[in-house]
Design a protein around this motif. Structure first.
Motif, short mmCIF file in Angstrom:
data_model
loop_
_atom_site.label_atom_id
_atom_site.label_comp_id
_atom_site.label_asym_id
_atom_site.label_seq_id
_atom_site.Cartn_x
_atom_site.Cartn_y
_atom_site.Cartn_z
N VAL A 124 -2.98 -8.26 -8.32
CA VAL A 124 -3.31 -7.32 -9.48
C VAL A 124 -2.38 -6.04 -9.26
CG1 VAL A 124 -4.96 -5.97 -10.71
CG2 VAL A 124 -5.35 -8.45 -10.17
N ILE A 125 -2.67 -5.42 -7.94
CA ILE A 125 -1.95 -4.33 -7.69
C ILE A 125 -0.23 -4.48 -7.69
CG2 ILE A 125 -1.32 -2.98 -5.72
CD1 ILE A 125 -3.70 -2.10 -6.96
N ILE A 126 0.02 -5.63 -7.39
CA ILE A 126 1.55 -5.98 -7.43
C ILE A 126 1.98 -5.86 -8.87
CG2 ILE A 126 3.34 -7.66 -7.39
CD1 ILE A 126 2.12 -8.91 -4.81
N ASP A 127 1.12 -6.44 -9.81
CA ASP A 127 1.65 -6.36 -11.41
C ASP A 127 1.60 -4.73 -11.82
OD1 ASP A 127 1.88 -9.33 -11.49
OD2 ASP A 127 -0.09 -9.32 -11.97
N ARG A 128 0.64 -4.04 -11.31
CA ARG A 128 0.50 -2.59 -11.66
C ARG A 128 1.54 -1.84 -11.08
NH1 ARG A 128 -5.50 -0.56 -13.02
NH2 ARG A 128 -4.34 -0.34 -14.83
N LEU A 129 2.01 -2.11 -10.08
CA LEU A 129 3.10 -1.29 -9.60
C LEU A 129 4.54 -1.77 -10.06
CD1 LEU A 129 2.30 -1.44 -5.74
CD2 LEU A 129 1.74 0.20 -7.37
N GLY A 130 4.59 -2.70 -11.11
CA GLY A 130 5.72 -3.08 -11.75
C GLY A 130 6.43 -4.49 -11.41
N GLY A 131 5.79 -5.34 -10.46
CA GLY A 131 5.97 -6.62 -9.88
C GLY A 131 7.06 -6.64 -8.67
N ILE A 132 7.25 -7.76 -8.37
CA ILE A 132 7.64 -8.25 -7.11
C ILE A 132 9.06 -7.45 -6.96
CG2 ILE A 132 9.03 -9.97 -5.55
CD1 ILE A 132 6.69 -11.99 -6.61
N GLU A 133 9.82 -7.51 -8.01
CA GLU A 133 11.39 -6.68 -8.12
C GLU A 133 11.16 -5.27 -7.91
OE1 GLU A 133 14.10 -7.72 -11.25
OE2 GLU A 133 13.89 -10.02 -10.69
N GLU A 134 10.27 -4.58 -8.24
CA GLU A 134 10.07 -3.11 -8.16
C GLU A 134 9.79 -2.80 -6.74
OE1 GLU A 134 9.90 0.75 -9.54
OE2 GLU A 134 10.67 -1.14 -10.80
N LYS A 140 1.83 9.61 -5.95
CA LYS A 140 2.52 11.05 -5.98
C LYS A 140 3.43 11.08 -6.91
CE LYS A 140 4.66 13.98 -2.45
NZ LYS A 140 5.14 14.12 -1.47
N ALA A 141 4.05 10.29 -7.50
CA ALA A 141 5.04 10.55 -8.45
C ALA A 141 4.36 10.50 -9.84
CB ALA A 141 6.06 9.45 -8.44
N ASP A 142 3.03 10.24 -9.74
CA ASP A 142 2.19 10.27 -11.08
C ASP A 142 2.53 9.11 -11.88
OD1 ASP A 142 0.83 12.51 -10.59
OD2 ASP A 142 2.47 13.86 -11.50
N LYS A 143 2.73 8.02 -11.47
CA LYS A 143 3.23 6.75 -11.92
C LYS A 143 2.05 5.85 -11.94
CE LYS A 143 8.10 6.58 -11.23
NZ LYS A 143 9.18 6.05 -10.80
N LEU A 144 1.13 6.09 -11.13
CA LEU A 144 -0.01 5.27 -10.75
C LEU A 144 -1.40 6.21 -10.74
CD1 LEU A 144 -0.99 2.18 -10.32
CD2 LEU A 144 -1.02 2.84 -7.76
N VAL A 145 -2.34 5.93 -11.51
CA VAL A 145 -3.63 6.47 -11.61
C VAL A 145 -4.71 5.91 -10.71
CG1 VAL A 145 -5.23 7.65 -12.92
CG2 VAL A 145 -2.99 7.59 -13.68
N LEU A 146 -5.30 6.32 -9.48
CA LEU A 146 -6.13 5.64 -8.94
C LEU A 146 -7.46 5.43 -9.56
CD1 LEU A 146 -5.98 7.63 -5.63
CD2 LEU A 146 -5.03 5.42 -6.13
N LEU A 163 0.70 -1.16 0.02
CA LEU A 163 0.06 0.07 -0.09
C LEU A 163 0.74 1.25 0.21
CD1 LEU A 163 -2.96 1.14 0.49
CD2 LEU A 163 -2.51 1.45 2.81
N GLU A 164 1.92 1.15 0.78
CA GLU A 164 2.95 2.47 0.79
C GLU A 164 3.29 2.65 -0.64
OE1 GLU A 164 7.25 3.89 2.66
OE2 GLU A 164 5.87 2.37 3.72
N ASN A 165 4.04 1.71 -1.01
CA ASN A 165 4.43 1.72 -2.58
C ASN A 165 3.58 2.29 -3.49
OD1 ASN A 165 5.41 -0.14 -5.17
ND2 ASN A 165 6.87 1.54 -4.28
N ALA A 166 2.43 1.65 -3.26
CA ALA A 166 1.08 2.21 -4.28
C ALA A 166 0.93 3.96 -4.37
CB ALA A 166 -0.10 1.49 -4.19
N PHE A 167 0.89 4.47 -3.08
CA PHE A 167 0.64 5.89 -2.93
C PHE A 167 1.88 6.57 -2.95
CE2 PHE A 167 -3.35 4.45 -1.08
CZ PHE A 167 -4.09 5.33 -1.59
N PHE A 168 3.38 5.85 -3.05
CA PHE A 168 4.19 6.55 -3.51
C PHE A 168 4.20 6.82 -4.92
CE2 PHE A 168 8.81 6.26 -5.12
CZ PHE A 168 9.21 7.51 -4.51
#
Length: 444
Positions: A294-304, A241-247, A233-238
Motif C-alpha cells: 500500500v505504501i509503494i502505491d502511495r509513493l507513486g509506484g515501483i518506478e518512482e 518533507k517535500a509535502d507530497k505525503l501526509v502522515l 521508508l527513506e523515500n516515504a519521509f523524503f
C-alpha cells in the motif's frame, strides 16, 4: 644790522630782510619735493596710479582774500584745499594696507597664543585626571593585595588540577581510540573465522561511530528480502518533507491489497482504515507485506521509488517487485541491495544526515520498535538502545539483519547479509557475530 643777502638794513634780531627771504626757497620745502618724487616713483613701480599733485599754496594776499565776504572766492579756496587732500589718497591707501596686514598678523599671533594656552590647559587637566585615576588604582590595589595573593594561589592550584584533568582526559581518549580501532580490526577477523566452511555466501558491514568511516567485507548485490523496506521508508519521509505525503492521511484497506507472508493486515476486514503513519510502522515493526505494498502505491509506484534510489547513489539497491509477488519472481524480477548500501543508510540515519533532523528522528523511532531481535541483537543487553530491521526468505536461503546500537560504552552499526545458506546455521552464526561485536564494544 644789515641783511646777509642784499646788505640792506634789517630789523634787530633778523639776519635776512623780508625781500630776500621771499626769494630764497625753503630747504624744508625742497627736501619735501624730493621725498614726494621718490615716493611717487616707488608707487608707480608697484602699479599704483598717481594723480598729479596740484599746488594750492596760499599767499599772504590770498589769505586776506579768504577773509573777504564774497562767497565765490571762498568756494575756490575750499576747492583748492580739497584737491590737495585727494592727491594724498594713494599714499593713505598704501599706509592703510600696511596697517591691515599688521593687524591681521597680530590677530593670527593672538589666535596661536590662545591655542597653545588651551592645549597646555587640556594637558594639565588630562594629567590631573590620570594622576587621580592612578591614585585610585593604587588605593584599590592596596586594599585588594591580600585577596589577589589568595586568588593567585588558588588559580595556580586550579591550573595544576586542570592540567591533570586534561592529561587524564587525553589518555582516556587515546585508550578509547585504541579500543575503537581494535573493535574495527578484531571483529572482521572474527566474522571471517566464524563463516569459514559454512554453506552459502556472507557479507558484512560494521562501523564504530567514534571512527569516521566503516568497513565492509565481501559486499556485493544480494537478495534483499524485507531489508528493502528500509529504502522504501527513506523515500516515504523524503516525500513527507517535500509535502507530497501526509502522515495522518487515512486509507481504506481493499481486498486486493492483501498478500501472504509476514504481517497481520492480510487478516483484517476490507474497509479497515489505516493512516499512512500506521502503515509505515507496520511495514517496519511487523515487516507487514500488505502495508508495504500500500505504501509503494502511495509513493507513486515501483518506478518512482526506483528513480529515487538511483538518485540517492545506492549502487546495488533495486526495487523490481512488490512484496509476495510470486509471478514477478518466476519472471526473474526481484529486489536487491548490499551491506554497503544498507550500512550507508544506517550511518547517515544515526548521524541524522539522511533526510532531515526531524524526519530522521521519526524513522529512528519506528526502527526502535522492531520486534525481531533473534539474530544480531540476540545477546545485547536491554540497557542498550537498538534500532533494527531484518529480512528473510527461506526458500532462497536468505537471512539478513542490520542494527544500530547506542549505549554509554559506545555506538556502532552492524549489518550481515547471507544467501544460499542453511537457515538454522545462518541464524546461529548471526547471533554469534552480534554477541562478539557487543562484547568488543563493552571493552571500550
Amino acid at each position: 644790522m644789515r641783511c646777509r643777502k642784499c646788505h640792506n638794513e634789517v630789523e634787530t634780531g633778523k639776519i635776512v630782510c623780508g625781500n630776500c627771504r621771499k626769494k630764497t626757497p625753503s630747504r624744508k620745502k625742497s627736501k619735501s619735493k624730493r621725498r614726494v618724487t621718490r615716493r611717487n616713483e616707488r608707487l608707480e613701480k608697484n602699479g599704483v596710479e598717481i594723480i598729479p599733485k596740484v599746488e594750492a599754496t596760499i599767499s599772504n594776499s590770498e589769505e586776506k582774500n579768504v577773509q573777504l565776504k564774497g562767497s565765490q572766492e571762498q568756494t575756490e579756496v575750499v576747492k583748492d584745499i580739497q584737491i590737495q587732500k585727494n592727491v594724498d589718497e594713494p599714499i593713505k591707501k598704501v599706509k592703510n594696507r600696511k596697517i591691515v596686514l599688521f593687524k591681521g598678523l597680530l590677530l593670527f599671533l593672538f589666535g596661536v597664543a590662545i591655542g597653545i594656552i588651551g592645549t597646555i590647559n587640556m594637558s594639565q587637566k588630562h594629567a590631573g585626571e590620570k594622576i587621580a585615576v592612578t591614585v585610585e588604582t593604587i588605593e584599590a590595589s592596596n586594599e585588594t593585595e591580600q585577596t589577589e595573593s589568595l586568588l593567585k594561589t588558588s588559580m595556580e592550584q586550579t591550573k595544576v588540577s586542570q592540567k591533570e584533568e586534561d592529561i587524564h582526559e587525553t589518555e582516556e581518549k587515546e585508550v578509547k581510540k585504541k579500543k575503537g580501532s581494535s573493535f574495527m580490526k578484531e571483529l572482521p577477523n572474527k566474522i571471517v573465522e566464524n563463516v569459514k566452511g559454512l554453506k552459502g555466501y556472507y557479507s558484512y558491514y560494521l562501523h564504530d561511530l567514534s571512527e569516521p568511516n566503516g568497513v565492509s567485507g565481501s559486499s556485493k548485490k544480494m537478495l534483499s528480502a524485507s531489508t528493502i523496506k528500509l529504502f522504501i521508508l527513506e523515500n516515504a519521509f523524503f516525500q513527507v518533507k517535500a509535502d507530497k505525503l501526509v502522515l495522518d492521511e487515512p486509507y481504506e484497506l481493499l481486498e486486493e491489497d492483501k498478500v501472504p507472508g509476514t504481517g497481520d493486515i492480510q487478516n483484517a476486514e476490507e474497509g479497515t482504515v489505516y493512516t499512512t503513519e500506521e502503515l509505515l510502522n507496520l511495514m517496519i515493526i511487523d515487516s507487514d507485506n500488505t502495508a508495504t505494498n500500500v505504501i509503494i502505491d502511495r509513493l507513486g509506484g515501483i518506478e518512482e521509488i526506483s528513480d529515487y534510489i538511483l538518485d540517492r547513489g545506492y549502487r546495488d539497491t533495486i526495487l523490481a517487485r512488490k512484496m509476495g509477488d510470486t509471478t514477478a519472481i518466476s519472471e526473474g524480477k526481484d529486489n536487491y541491495t548490499s551491506v554497503d548500501d544498507v550500512g550507508e543508510l544506517m550511518t547517515k540515519l544515526a548521524e541524522k544526515k539522511l533526510i532531515g533532523e526531524e524526519e530522521d528522528r521519526q524513522m529512528l523511532e519506528i526502527l526502535s520498535k522492531g520486534k525481531n531481535h533473534d539474530k544480531l541483537a540476540n545477546s545485547i543487553s536491554d540497557k542498550m538502545k537498538i534500532y533494527c530491521k531484518s529480512g528473510e526468505y527461506s526458500d532462497f536461503g536468505v537471512q539478513n539483519d542490520t542494527l544500530l546500537v547506542e549505549g554509554p560504552e559506545g555506538s556502532y552499526i552492524l549489518t550481515v547479509m547471507s544467501e544460499n545458506g542453511d537457515e538454522s546455521e545462518q541464524i546461529s552464526i548471526l547471533q554469534t557475530i552480534g554477541k562478539e561485536a557487543y562484547e568488543l564494544m563493552l571493552k571500550r
